[in-house]
Design a protein around this motif. Sequence first.
Motif, PDB file in Angstrom:
ATOM      1  N   THR A 181       0.829  -1.209   0.000  1.00  0.00           N
ATOM      2  CA  THR A 181       0.000   0.000   0.000  1.00  0.00           C
ATOM      3  C   THR A 181       0.862   1.256   0.000  1.00  0.00           C
ATOM      4  O   THR A 181       0.599   2.221  -0.725  1.00  0.00           O
ATOM      5  N   GLN A 182       1.924   1.236   0.772  1.00  0.00           N
ATOM      6  CA  GLN A 182       2.823   2.393   0.833  1.00  0.00           C
ATOM      7  C   GLN A 182       3.494   2.627  -0.520  1.00  0.00           C
ATOM      8  O   GLN A 182       3.623   3.777  -0.974  1.00  0.00           O
TER       9      GLN A 182
ATOM     10  N   ASN B  78       2.328   1.733  -3.397  1.00  0.00           N
ATOM     11  CA  ASN B  78       1.288   2.172  -4.325  1.00  0.00           C
ATOM     12  C   ASN B  78       1.045   3.667  -4.190  1.00  0.00           C
ATOM     13  O   ASN B  78       0.881   4.386  -5.188  1.00  0.00           O
ATOM     14  N   HIS B  79       1.054   4.176  -2.972  1.00  0.00           N
ATOM     15  CA  HIS B  79       0.850   5.599  -2.750  1.00  0.00           C
ATOM     16  C   HIS B  79       2.039   6.413  -3.274  1.00  0.00           C
ATOM     17  O   HIS B  79       1.870   7.552  -3.737  1.00  0.00           O
ATOM     18  N   LEU B  80       3.242   5.836  -3.208  1.00  0.00           N
ATOM     19  CA  LEU B  80       4.431   6.539  -3.699  1.00  0.00           C
ATOM     20  C   LEU B  80       4.490   6.568  -5.222  1.00  0.00           C
ATOM     21  O   LEU B  80       4.895   7.569  -5.824  1.00  0.00           O
ATOM     22  N   SER B  81       4.122   5.481  -5.828  1.00  0.00           N
ATOM     23  CA  SER B  81       4.351   5.303  -7.266  1.00  0.00           C
ATOM     24  C   SER B  81       3.113   5.513  -8.122  1.00  0.00           C
ATOM     25  O   SER B  81       3.235   5.700  -9.336  1.00  0.00           O
ATOM     26  N   TYR B  82       1.936   5.417  -7.523  1.00  0.00           N
ATOM     27  CA  TYR B  82       0.679   5.430  -8.281  1.00  0.00           C
ATOM     28  C   TYR B  82       0.670   4.314  -9.325  1.00  0.00           C
ATOM     29  O   TYR B  82       0.072   4.438 -10.389  1.00  0.00           O
TER      30      TYR B  82
END
Length: 340
Positions: A297-298, A300-304
């Motif tokens: 999840t982390q 995913n939030h960094l990379s989109y």
Amino acid sequence: MQFIDQAEIEVAAGKGGDGIVAFRREKYVPAGGPSGGNGGRGGSVIFVVDANLQTLLDFRYNHRFQAENGTRGGPNNCTGANGKDLIIEVPCGTAVYNAETGELLADLIEPQQTLVVAQGGKGGLGNQHFLSNRNRAPEYALPGLPGEIKQLRLELKLLAEVGIIGLPNAGKSTLISSLSAARPKIADYPFTTLIPNLGVVRKPTGDGTVFADIPGLIEGAAQGAGLGHDFLRHIERTRVLLHLIDATSDDVIGDYNTIQQELKAYGRGLTERSQILALNKIDAVDRETVDLEALATQLNHLSYAPVFLISAVTRIGLEPMLQQIWEILDQIKPTQELFR
């Protein structure tokens, strides 16, 4: 077979043949009449793309290529023979640069594509060409022109749809061996992979898609550190970047940021390429101490970008990841269209 992806060579086209001065014996024609033929054209140097070649190895020890010269003209208005063109085969994905100016001359990405890199010299004119009302017996001819001589730099940039990137020991070679018939060297220490490895992965439709395992990048690769600087060029043509991250690392987020910073520093649009993230080696992670879902999840939030939990060794999670890759590839243009 050695993998050679850079070479500097000199190509020299053939010189044109000289025109000649000659006269024939003919009644009522002053001085017998001019009959000197023109010289033949010099041979050109031509690159032809061969889809069966995978390396620039042929240019490692042979650095100069010379086409044939044209032959001089003959009497009785005979034109000299043209020099034979020199055909040089290069692999798909070869970028041809002028070594002196750095100018890109051509990007050879299609099988059987041709490029004339050095034009042969024109043949000289024989004296029969200068016949006129004022000069019925010309006694001069022109020499052939020299062929072009060029210093070239060749760079091979692999034509792969998907580039697998990541720090050393992220499991890139293991992944490509699990997905395809490629059998790269695999060991439990950094920099096992010293050359890019290609593997063909079959889609559900039966089509083959080329994956490239790019040797491990490290911090500072874009400035020349480690092996990554030598091979970053091979992901310039990829349509999708599969960023593999070692889930057993002490700093998963730091590992992700390291690679992304190198892509940004290298430039050439790599950070704009479609990306998929994969946390590898989940079979070796202690689930009681590491929350893989929270890490995903982390990231995913960094990379989109979509993040998958996989194990290249046990093949856990590979199918959903591949399905996502196929969907992305179906939405963007083929590699050949992107680089025309």
